[in-house]
Structures are given as C-alpha cells and as structure tokens.
Scaffold this motif. Structure first.
Motif, PDB file in Angstrom:
ATOM      1  N   ALA A 155      50.624 -24.775 -31.826  1.00 31.37           N
ATOM      2  CA  ALA A 155      51.174 -23.451 -32.155  1.00 31.37           C
ATOM      3  C   ALA A 155      50.810 -22.405 -31.108  1.00 31.37           C
ATOM      4  CB  ALA A 155      50.699 -23.020 -33.531  1.00 31.37           C
ATOM      5  N   TRP A 156      49.581 -22.432 -30.606  1.00 27.32           N
ATOM      6  CA  TRP A 156      49.168 -21.429 -29.621  1.00 27.32           C
ATOM      7  C   TRP A 156      49.982 -21.545 -28.343  1.00 27.32           C
ATOM      8  CZ3 TRP A 156      47.356 -23.018 -24.909  1.00 27.32           C
ATOM      9  CH2 TRP A 156      46.903 -24.338 -24.812  1.00 27.32           C
ATOM     10  N   LEU A 157      50.342 -22.772 -27.967  1.00 26.22           N
ATOM     11  CA  LEU A 157      51.132 -22.973 -26.758  1.00 26.22           C
ATOM     12  C   LEU A 157      52.573 -22.514 -26.972  1.00 26.22           C
ATOM     13  CD1 LEU A 157      51.183 -24.080 -23.844  1.00 26.22           C
ATOM     14  CD2 LEU A 157      52.163 -26.131 -24.832  1.00 26.22           C
ATOM     15  N   ILE A 158      53.145 -22.881 -28.101  1.00 24.41           N
ATOM     16  CA  ILE A 158      54.515 -22.473 -28.401  1.00 24.41           C
ATOM     17  C   ILE A 158      54.605 -20.947 -28.468  1.00 24.41           C
ATOM     18  CG2 ILE A 158      56.335 -22.548 -30.160  1.00 24.41           C
ATOM     19  CD1 ILE A 158      55.277 -25.443 -30.780  1.00 24.41           C
ATOM     20  N   THR A 159      53.622 -20.317 -29.107  1.00 23.10           N
ATOM     21  CA  THR A 159      53.580 -18.856 -29.173  1.00 23.10           C
ATOM     22  C   THR A 159      53.465 -18.265 -27.769  1.00 23.10           C
ATOM     23  OG1 THR A 159      52.535 -18.963 -31.346  1.00 23.10           O
ATOM     24  CG2 THR A 159      52.349 -16.877 -30.157  1.00 23.10           C
ATOM     25  N   SER A 160      52.628 -18.853 -26.942  1.00 23.44           N
ATOM     26  CA  SER A 160      52.471 -18.378 -25.559  1.00 23.44           C
ATOM     27  C   SER A 160      53.771 -18.503 -24.777  1.00 23.44           C
ATOM     28  CB  SER A 160      51.372 -19.164 -24.841  1.00 23.44           C
ATOM     29  OG  SER A 160      50.126 -18.896 -25.418  1.00 23.44           O
ATOM     30  N   LEU A 161      54.479 -19.607 -24.972  1.00 27.21           N
ATOM     31  CA  LEU A 161      55.757 -19.793 -24.281  1.00 27.21           C
ATOM     32  C   LEU A 161      56.789 -18.758 -24.726  1.00 27.21           C
ATOM     33  CD1 LEU A 161      56.012 -23.685 -24.278  1.00 27.21           C
ATOM     34  CD2 LEU A 161      55.783 -22.186 -22.279  1.00 27.21           C
ATOM     35  N   VAL A 182      59.632 -13.669 -23.570  1.00 27.58           N
ATOM     36  CA  VAL A 182      59.923 -12.273 -23.920  1.00 27.58           C
ATOM     37  C   VAL A 182      59.474 -11.349 -22.783  1.00 27.58           C
ATOM     38  CG1 VAL A 182      59.346 -10.384 -25.519  1.00 27.58           C
ATOM     39  CG2 VAL A 182      59.864 -12.659 -26.409  1.00 27.58           C
ATOM     40  N   ALA A 183      58.294 -11.603 -22.227  1.00 23.70           N
ATOM     41  CA  ALA A 183      57.799 -10.786 -21.115  1.00 23.70           C
ATOM     42  C   ALA A 183      58.719 -10.893 -19.901  1.00 23.70           C
ATOM     43  CB  ALA A 183      56.373 -11.192 -20.738  1.00 23.70           C
ATOM     44  N   ALA A 184      59.136 -12.104 -19.577  1.00 25.16           N
ATOM     45  CA  ALA A 184      60.036 -12.305 -18.435  1.00 25.16           C
ATOM     46  C   ALA A 184      61.369 -11.619 -18.681  1.00 25.16           C
ATOM     47  CB  ALA A 184      60.237 -13.795 -18.178  1.00 25.16           C
ATOM     48  N   GLY A 185      61.898 -11.743 -19.889  1.00 24.77           N
ATOM     49  CA  GLY A 185      63.148 -11.083 -20.234  1.00 24.77           C
ATOM     50  C   GLY A 185      63.041  -9.577 -20.144  1.00 24.77           C
ATOM     51  N   LEU A 200      60.982  -7.894 -18.255  1.00 26.21           N
ATOM     52  CA  LEU A 200      60.880  -7.542 -16.839  1.00 26.21           C
ATOM     53  C   LEU A 200      62.254  -7.568 -16.170  1.00 26.21           C
ATOM     54  CD1 LEU A 200      58.956  -6.919 -14.434  1.00 26.21           C
ATOM     55  CD2 LEU A 200      58.908  -9.385 -14.017  1.00 26.21           C
ATOM     56  N   VAL A 201      62.985  -8.644 -16.387  1.00 26.63           N
ATOM     57  CA  VAL A 201      64.274  -8.826 -15.712  1.00 26.63           C
ATOM     58  C   VAL A 201      65.360  -7.905 -16.277  1.00 26.63           C
ATOM     59  CG1 VAL A 201      66.137 -10.502 -15.305  1.00 26.63           C
ATOM     60  CG2 VAL A 201      63.756 -11.172 -14.977  1.00 26.63           C
ATOM     61  N   ALA A 202      65.384  -7.718 -17.595  1.00 27.87           N
ATOM     62  CA  ALA A 202      66.464  -6.960 -18.221  1.00 27.87           C
ATOM     63  C   ALA A 202      66.220  -5.455 -18.273  1.00 27.87           C
ATOM     64  CB  ALA A 202      66.712  -7.481 -19.635  1.00 27.87           C
ATOM     65  N   PHE A 203      64.964  -5.043 -18.275  1.00 24.98           N
ATOM     66  CA  PHE A 203      64.689  -3.618 -18.468  1.00 24.98           C
ATOM     67  C   PHE A 203      63.853  -2.988 -17.358  1.00 24.98           C
ATOM     68  CE2 PHE A 203      65.499  -5.277 -22.735  1.00 24.98           C
ATOM     69  CZ  PHE A 203      66.519  -4.432 -23.131  1.00 24.98           C
ATOM     70  N   VAL A 204      62.712  -3.592 -17.027  1.00 24.47           N
ATOM     71  CA  VAL A 204      61.800  -2.953 -16.070  1.00 24.47           C
ATOM     72  C   VAL A 204      62.402  -2.898 -14.665  1.00 24.47           C
ATOM     73  CG1 VAL A 204      59.525  -3.082 -14.971  1.00 24.47           C
ATOM     74  CG2 VAL A 204      59.742  -3.513 -17.429  1.00 24.47           C
ATOM     75  N   LEU A 205      62.795  -4.041 -14.122  1.00 31.20           N
ATOM     76  CA  LEU A 205      63.322  -4.057 -12.750  1.00 31.20           C
ATOM     77  C   LEU A 205      64.602  -3.217 -12.598  1.00 31.20           C
ATOM     78  CD1 LEU A 205      62.599  -7.750 -11.701  1.00 31.20           C
ATOM     79  CD2 LEU A 205      61.346  -5.688 -11.033  1.00 31.20           C
ATOM     80  N   LEU A 211      51.095  -5.839 -22.038  1.00 29.93           N
ATOM     81  CA  LEU A 211      50.479  -6.242 -23.301  1.00 29.93           C
ATOM     82  C   LEU A 211      50.864  -7.680 -23.668  1.00 29.93           C
ATOM     83  CD1 LEU A 211      48.784  -5.462 -25.783  1.00 29.93           C
ATOM     84  CD2 LEU A 211      50.885  -4.568 -26.807  1.00 29.93           C
ATOM     85  N   LEU A 212      52.114  -8.034 -23.427  1.00 28.65           N
ATOM     86  CA  LEU A 212      52.545  -9.411 -23.683  1.00 28.65           C
ATOM     87  C   LEU A 212      51.756 -10.393 -22.824  1.00 28.65           C
ATOM     88  CD1 LEU A 212      56.382  -8.804 -23.957  1.00 28.65           C
ATOM     89  CD2 LEU A 212      54.896  -9.680 -25.780  1.00 28.65           C
ATOM     90  N   TRP A 213      51.573 -10.061 -21.545  1.00 25.78           N
ATOM     91  CA  TRP A 213      50.812 -10.955 -20.664  1.00 25.78           C
ATOM     92  C   TRP A 213      49.342 -11.019 -21.068  1.00 25.78           C
ATOM     93  CZ3 TRP A 213      52.399 -14.885 -18.378  1.00 25.78           C
ATOM     94  CH2 TRP A 213      53.666 -14.926 -17.800  1.00 25.78           C
ATOM     95  N   ALA A 214      48.795  -9.898 -21.505  1.00 23.23           N
ATOM     96  CA  ALA A 214      47.404  -9.912 -21.963  1.00 23.23           C
ATOM     97  C   ALA A 214      47.262 -10.804 -23.197  1.00 23.23           C
ATOM     98  CB  ALA A 214      46.933  -8.493 -22.273  1.00 23.23           C
TER      99      ALA A 214
END
Length: 163
Positions: A90-96, A101-104, A106-111, A144-147
């Motif tokens: 579960a911890w790995l699936i949650t991390s993935l 979500v973090a990558a999305g 970054l790509v969809a909003f931050v950049l 926060l997501l990466w942390a």
C-alpha cells in the motif's frame, strides 16, 4: 542488485527532484522582484538586479530540464520495488499515485504558469501579485506531495523490513 537500484533511485530523486523543488519555490519571488523594464542607465550587458528577468528564465529552465530528468525517479523506483518484491504494498502504491499527481501538477499547472509569467516579464508587462501567489501555492502543493512521498519511502507503513 537491489542496493544498486535503490542507490540510483535515491540519487535520481536528489539530483532531479531537488533542483525542481528549489527552483520552482524561488520562481514566484523572483518574478515579483524582476523589473518590468531595464533601469535607466543600465547597459546592454549589465544586470538589472537580483530579480533580473534572466534569473527568472534560468529558474524556469532548471524546472523544465530537471522535470524531464525526474522521470528516472519512478522508473528506478519501480525497478527497485520489483527487486524487493513490494510492488503490491500500500505504501508503494500510494507513493506512485502521489508521484503521478505531483508530476501532473508540475506539467499541467506549474510549468505553464511559469511560462506565462516569464512571457509577461519578457514583454515588459507588469505581473499581478495574485498570479505569483497562486503559483507559489501550486508550487507548495507540489513540494508537499514530494515530501509526503519521501516520508512514505522512509517509513514504509506496514513494511516487514524492520526499518
């Protein structure tokens, strides 16, 4: 082999994700400090100050380039998880999921918002503070997501490894 994969995964996270989190965090403040126009008397090669538009451009470039390199983090993470036999934990699936979500984010909003603000500065148009505040909020959420992913990687709730 597991130790090598884990080492590469951690190094990729430090080298690729670290610069993005720092540069993205610095970007909104650098935009606020950037001059809308070059100060009178500044020559062609002179710096306009610490909030120079070139600094903002550099921060955006760091975010773009290291975001691309960041794909190595989940790839190496999945290889490590497979070698450790924890793909279903579960911890790995949650991390993935959080990584996606973090990558999305970054790509969809931050950049894209960074690009918009950079274009405004390049056109010497004033930037609304509210726009930099929204970008700072999105960047904070990304961080926060990466942390959270980092904590999950260390704590591994339910893990039987004893760590």
């Amino acid at each position: 082999m597991t130790k090598i994969l884990l080492s590469l995964h951690v190094l990729a996270a430090i080298v690729a994700v670290g610069p993005v989190t720092v540069a993205a965090s610095m970007f909104p403040a650098a935009v606020r400090k950037a001059p809308v126009s070059v100060p009178a008397g500044a020559g062609a090669g002179e710096q306009a100050g610490p909030g120079d538009v070139r600094t903002v451009g550099l921060l955006h470039r760091i975010c773009r380039v290291y975001a691309g390199l960041g794909i190595a983090v989940p790839v190496l993470g999945l290889a490590t998880a497979a070698a450790m036999g924890v793909l279903g934990d579960a911890w790995l699936i949650t991390s993935l999921i959080l990584t996606a979500v973090a990558a999305g984010l970054l790509v969809a909003f931050v950049l894209p918002r960074q690009e918009e603000l950079l274009a405004e500065l390049a056109d010497r148009r004033p930037v609304e503070r509210a726009r930099t505040a929204r970008l700072a909020m999105l960047t904070g959420l990304f961080n926060l997501l990466w942390a959270t992913v980092t904590v999950l990687m260390v704590v591994r709730p339910g893990s039987t490894t004893g760590a």
